[in-house]
Design an enzyme around this catalytic site. Structure first.
Site, PDB file in Angstrom:
ATOM      1  CE  LYS A 134      -2.226  -1.019   3.838  1.00 44.02           C
ATOM      2  NZ  LYS A 134      -1.662  -2.339   4.175  1.00 44.02           N
ATOM      3  NE  ARG A 139      -3.927   0.793  11.542  1.00 39.68           N
ATOM      4  CZ  ARG A 139      -2.926   0.355  10.783  1.00 39.68           C
ATOM      5  NH1 ARG A 139      -2.997  -0.827  10.230  1.00 39.68           N
ATOM      6  NH2 ARG A 139      -1.876   1.100  10.588  1.00 39.68           N
ATOM      7  NE  ARG A 172       9.335  -6.710   1.595  1.00 36.49           N
ATOM      8  CZ  ARG A 172       8.347  -6.020   2.156  1.00 36.49           C
ATOM      9  NH1 ARG A 172       8.569  -5.358   3.273  1.00 36.49           N
ATOM     10  NH2 ARG A 172       7.158  -6.003   1.618  1.00 36.49           N
ATOM     11  NE  ARG A 185      11.272  -3.503   7.882  1.00 32.94           N
ATOM     12  CZ  ARG A 185      10.178  -3.048   7.298  1.00 32.94           C
ATOM     13  NH1 ARG A 185      10.233  -2.593   6.078  1.00 32.94           N
ATOM     14  NH2 ARG A 185       9.026  -3.055   7.932  1.00 32.94           N
ATOM     15  NE  ARG A 213       3.626  -6.605  10.936  1.00 37.37           N
ATOM     16  CZ  ARG A 213       4.152  -6.272   9.754  1.00 37.37           C
ATOM     17  NH1 ARG A 213       3.768  -5.169   9.153  1.00 37.37           N
ATOM     18  NH2 ARG A 213       5.048  -7.041   9.174  1.00 37.37           N
TER      19      ARG A 213
END
Ligand SMILES: [Zn+2]
Length: 213
Positions: A13, A87, A126, A160, A171
């Site tokens: 997003k 949200r 990643r 990360r 999440r």
């Protein structure tokens, strides 16, 4: 034109919002950025936000809506991208009321659809160069075979911490419990459009562009 980008964490997003800002001059409203900006703005609302955050308390919906209202008043011509807000269903109702009070409306709610397993694979893939921050991806942009960063030649790479699978699953659970009902909500209002969020950044961006016209 005002839009919401809706989708699970890691769907891209933020990346798409930034492209819309660059290419169409739209205004990105992300809750995190708004709260950070508010803290340093010196406005009445900003001081309130700073006090709440410094006290370790949660910023209420009312305050976030207040911050959004400041932005709407500063840009009555519109052109907003809501990224990470609303949200919850309550926030969606509040945003609808707020926009109506300012003579504005949502033109599209774009759902960025991604397969959960692919999301997990994507986030695990990643890494970044520990020296210069250059981003890598095991699938689309692997670390060179010689183990040296293409940009700075550094040899240390890190993943990360908040990108690890467990925090992603946490999440995602939060998203499914609180945010994903918005898909039905906006579908029923007739505002929902979906794009495949798993394509290349430019492909996703083209699909969004086709919706916005
Ligand atoms: Zn580097």
């Amino acid at each position: 034109m005002n839009i919401i980008l809706l989708g699970p964490p890691g769907a891209g997003k933020g990346t798409q919002a930034r492209k819309l800002v660059e290419e169409r001059g739209m205004i990105q409203l992300s809750t995190g950025d708004m709260l950070r900006d508010a803290r340093t703005s010196g406005t009445e609302m900003g001081n309130k936000v700073a006090a709440i955050m410094d006290a370790g308390q949660l910023v209420t919906d009312e305050i976030v809506i207040g911050l959004i209202e400041e932005k709407l008043e500063a840009h009555p011509e519109g052109g907003f991208i809501f990224d990470g807000f609303p949200r919850t269903l309550g926030q969606a109702d509040a945003l609808g009321d707020l926009l109506a009070r300012h003579g504005m409306k949502l033109d599209a709610v774009i759902e960025m659809q991604v397969d959960d397993e692919a999301l997990v694979a994507r986030i695990n893939a990643r890494s970044t160069c520990a020296t210069c921050g250059e981003g890598y991806n095991d699938i689309s942009k692997p670390i060179p075979a010689d183990g040296k960063c293409v940009k700075c030649g550094g040899t240390e790479f890190k993943r990360r911490a908040d990108d690890n699978e467990e925090s992603l699953r946490t999440r995602l659970m939060e998203y499914y419990k609180k945010t994903s009902p918005l898909i039905g909500y906006y579908w029923a209002k007739g505002d929902l459009k979906a794009v495949d969020g798993l394509g290349e950044i430019d492909e996703v961006s083209a699909a969004i562009g086709a919706i916005l016209g």
